[in-house]
Design a protein around this motif. Structure first.
Motif, PDB file in Angstrom:
ATOM      1  N   GLN A 229      -8.067 -12.376  -9.791  1.00 14.82           N
ATOM      2  CA  GLN A 229      -9.488 -11.887  -8.621  1.00 14.82           C
ATOM      3  C   GLN A 229      -8.667 -11.831  -7.703  1.00 14.82           C
ATOM      4  N   ILE A 230      -8.218 -12.364  -6.691  1.00 19.44           N
ATOM      5  CA  ILE A 230      -7.794 -12.265  -5.822  1.00 19.44           C
ATOM      6  C   ILE A 230      -6.221 -11.317  -5.422  1.00 19.44           C
ATOM      7  N   ILE A 231      -5.612 -11.085  -6.741  1.00 17.74           N
ATOM      8  CA  ILE A 231      -5.153  -9.661  -6.224  1.00 17.74           C
ATOM      9  C   ILE A 231      -5.872  -8.239  -6.269  1.00 17.74           C
ATOM     10  N   ALA A 232      -7.137  -8.521  -7.348  1.00 15.66           N
ATOM     11  CA  ALA A 232      -7.542  -7.158  -7.185  1.00 15.66           C
ATOM     12  C   ALA A 232      -8.665  -7.067  -5.998  1.00 15.66           C
ATOM     13  N   TYR A 233      -9.050  -8.263  -4.908  1.00 13.56           N
ATOM     14  CA  TYR A 233      -9.223  -8.211  -3.832  1.00 13.56           C
ATOM     15  C   TYR A 233      -8.367  -7.844  -2.933  1.00 13.56           C
ATOM     16  N   TYR A 234      -7.463  -7.986  -2.987  1.00  9.04           N
ATOM     17  CA  TYR A 234      -6.334  -7.324  -1.993  1.00  9.04           C
ATOM     18  C   TYR A 234      -5.686  -5.996  -2.056  1.00  9.04           C
ATOM     19  N   ASP A 235      -5.830  -5.385  -3.602  1.00  7.15           N
ATOM     20  CA  ASP A 235      -5.847  -4.918  -3.854  1.00  7.15           C
ATOM     21  C   ASP A 235      -6.684  -3.491  -3.852  1.00  7.15           C
ATOM     22  N   LYS A 236      -7.672  -3.573  -4.046  1.00  5.87           N
ATOM     23  CA  LYS A 236      -9.064  -3.273  -3.176  1.00  5.87           C
ATOM     24  C   LYS A 236      -9.358  -2.819  -1.864  1.00  5.87           C
ATOM     25  N   ASN A 237      -8.559  -3.687  -0.998  1.00  8.97           N
ATOM     26  CA  ASN A 237      -9.146  -3.887   0.721  1.00  8.97           C
ATOM     27  C   ASN A 237      -7.646  -3.035   1.630  1.00  8.97           C
ATOM     28  N   LYS A 238      -7.074  -2.024   1.601  1.00  2.84           N
ATOM     29  CA  LYS A 238      -6.009  -1.412   1.506  1.00  2.84           C
ATOM     30  C   LYS A 238      -6.160  -1.789   3.284  1.00  2.84           C
ATOM     31  N   GLU A 239      -7.682  -1.145   3.792  1.00  4.39           N
ATOM     32  CA  GLU A 239      -7.620  -1.010   5.472  1.00  4.39           C
ATOM     33  C   GLU A 239      -7.871  -2.237   5.822  1.00  4.39           C
ATOM     34  N   LYS A 240      -7.270  -3.444   5.052  1.00  3.76           N
ATOM     35  CA  LYS A 240      -7.489  -4.331   6.193  1.00  3.76           C
ATOM     36  C   LYS A 240      -6.217  -5.465   5.588  1.00  3.76           C
ATOM     37  N   GLN A 241      -5.245  -4.405   5.499  1.00  4.49           N
ATOM     38  CA  GLN A 241      -4.010  -4.958   4.880  1.00  4.49           C
ATOM     39  C   GLN A 241      -2.941  -4.344   6.420  1.00  4.49           C
ATOM     40  N   ILE A 242      -2.200  -5.628   7.039  1.00  2.94           N
ATOM     41  CA  ILE A 242      -1.960  -5.817   7.638  1.00  2.94           C
ATOM     42  C   ILE A 242      -0.076  -6.211   7.515  1.00  2.94           C
ATOM     43  N   LYS A 243       0.702  -4.907   8.098  1.00  2.00           N
ATOM     44  CA  LYS A 243       2.363  -4.900   7.726  1.00  2.00           C
ATOM     45  C   LYS A 243       3.472  -5.979   8.708  1.00  2.00           C
ATOM     46  N   GLY A 244       3.695  -7.234   8.333  1.00  2.00           N
ATOM     47  CA  GLY A 244       4.203  -8.178   9.795  1.00  2.00           C
ATOM     48  C   GLY A 244       3.972  -8.911  10.919  1.00  2.00           C
ATOM     49  N   ALA A 245       2.571  -9.692  10.571  1.00  4.91           N
ATOM     50  CA  ALA A 245       1.433 -10.128  10.974  1.00  4.91           C
ATOM     51  C   ALA A 245       1.671 -11.033  11.674  1.00  4.91           C
TER      52      ALA A 245
ATOM     53  N   ILE B 294      14.600 -12.426  -1.261  1.00  2.00           N
ATOM     54  CA  ILE B 294      13.696 -10.831  -1.939  1.00  2.00           C
ATOM     55  C   ILE B 294      13.685 -10.626  -3.105  1.00  2.00           C
ATOM     56  N   VAL B 295      12.882  -9.801  -3.046  1.00  2.00           N
ATOM     57  CA  VAL B 295      12.111  -9.280  -3.786  1.00  2.00           C
ATOM     58  C   VAL B 295      12.663  -8.307  -4.762  1.00  2.00           C
ATOM     59  N   ASN B 296      13.394  -8.367  -5.875  1.00  2.00           N
ATOM     60  CA  ASN B 296      14.451  -6.952  -6.671  1.00  2.00           C
ATOM     61  C   ASN B 296      13.186  -6.329  -6.969  1.00  2.00           C
ATOM     62  N   THR B 297      12.858  -6.274  -7.859  1.00  2.00           N
ATOM     63  CA  THR B 297      11.809  -5.468  -8.892  1.00  2.00           C
ATOM     64  C   THR B 297      10.335  -5.795  -9.048  1.00  2.00           C
ATOM     65  N   GLY B 298      10.011  -5.315  -9.006  1.00  2.00           N
ATOM     66  CA  GLY B 298       7.718  -5.327  -9.508  1.00  2.00           C
ATOM     67  C   GLY B 298       7.720  -5.564  -7.841  1.00  2.00           C
ATOM     68  N   SER B 299       6.219  -6.304  -7.671  1.00  2.00           N
ATOM     69  CA  SER B 299       5.932  -6.894  -6.347  1.00  2.00           C
ATOM     70  C   SER B 299       5.402  -8.991  -6.344  1.00  2.00           C
ATOM     71  N   LYS B 300       4.769  -9.152  -5.241  1.00  2.00           N
ATOM     72  CA  LYS B 300       4.880 -10.941  -5.404  1.00  2.00           C
ATOM     73  C   LYS B 300       3.594 -10.865  -4.922  1.00  2.00           C
ATOM     74  N   TYR B 301       2.772 -11.549  -5.285  1.00  2.00           N
ATOM     75  CA  TYR B 301       1.832 -11.776  -4.881  1.00  2.00           C
ATOM     76  C   TYR B 301       1.532 -13.272  -4.697  1.00  2.00           C
ATOM     77  N   ILE B 302       0.700 -13.897  -3.314  1.00  2.00           N
ATOM     78  CA  ILE B 302       0.968 -14.459  -2.810  1.00  2.00           C
ATOM     79  C   ILE B 302      -0.992 -14.904  -2.071  1.00  2.00           C
ATOM     80  N   ILE B 303      -1.085 -16.337  -1.643  1.00  2.00           N
ATOM     81  CA  ILE B 303      -2.004 -16.630  -0.721  1.00  2.00           C
ATOM     82  C   ILE B 303      -1.328 -18.106  -0.242  1.00  2.00           C
ATOM     83  N   THR B 304      -2.069 -18.220   1.151  1.00  2.00           N
ATOM     84  CA  THR B 304      -0.836 -18.474   1.928  1.00  2.00           C
ATOM     85  C   THR B 304      -1.706 -18.962   3.157  1.00  2.00           C
ATOM     86  N   GLY B 305      -1.791 -21.294   3.080  1.00  2.00           N
ATOM     87  CA  GLY B 305      -2.225 -21.208   4.388  1.00  2.00           C
ATOM     88  C   GLY B 305      -2.238 -22.364   4.905  1.00  2.00           C
TER      89      GLY B 305
END
Length: 200
Positions: free
Chosen positions: A29-45, A183-194
């Protein structure tokens, strides 16, 4: 003249990194939330508000605790209820912690995605200046399996943690627990962290 001496080694060698598994469905469900909300994604913050791909090469959705109660964000209430149970178990392992702080707060947290070739490049600690002194513990949940690369490396312990769906770790936000992402060599890696922080 000073001389370094070695104390007798303890039979115990804890690294103070707690680990558990949470429900797989929470991760989905958290991955689905991430993928659905592309406008909220910021690279390198980074945590200090800047952008640095030389330090952190991933895309995040950054959220504040008050965002948890917004419509559509119900999954995060479920996630943090689960994390609280893990924190209570962490306290059972290290009861002194509960004796110095009775209440911790959730700080800002991130849902992040690494693509092939990306990683958290720099070895770092979660408490490194006056602005981060309030952080006591860090947490991270791997939201999917990563078969090729993407491990988290704790340099002082020579410990590589392989991402596995649902695996959640809690560790001290201190220089003793400096770490980086490989480094992620293949595929994707999703996390939630804080962070779990002292009350303000």
């Amino acid at each position: 003249m000073t001389k370094r001496v070695n104390l007798e080694k303890s039979k115990l060698s804890p690294n103070f990194i707690g680990s558990w598994e949470i429900e797989s469905s929470l991760c989905d469900q958290i991955i689905a939330y991430y993928d659905k909300n592309k406008e909220k994604q910021i690279k390198g913050a980074t945590g200090l508000g800047g952008i640095s791909l030389e330090t952190k090469d991933r895309s995040d959705i950054s959220m504040s605790p008050k965002d948890i109660n917004l419509k559509g964000n119900e999954i995060f209430n479920k996630y943090f209820a689960s994390l609280y149970e893990l924190y209570k178990d962490y306290n059972k392992q290290w009861p002194f912690l509960a004796s110095i702080v009775s209440t911790l707060e959730i700080g800002r947290f991130n849902i992040g995605k690494y693509r092939p070739g990306q990683h958290f490049k720099r070895i770092h600690t979660e408490r490194s200046n006056l602005g981060t002194l309030h952080r006591l513990l860090a947490f991270m949940t791997y939201l999917n399996d990563v078969e090729d690369g993407g491990s988290t490396y704790f340099s002082h312990y020579d410990l590589d943690i392989k991402p596995r769906k649902g695996l959640t770790i809690i560790w001290p936000a201190e220089w003793t627990h400096s770490h980086k992402g490989n480094i992620v060599n293949t595929g994707s890696k999703y996390i939630i962290t804080g962070w779990l922080t002292f009350p303000k």
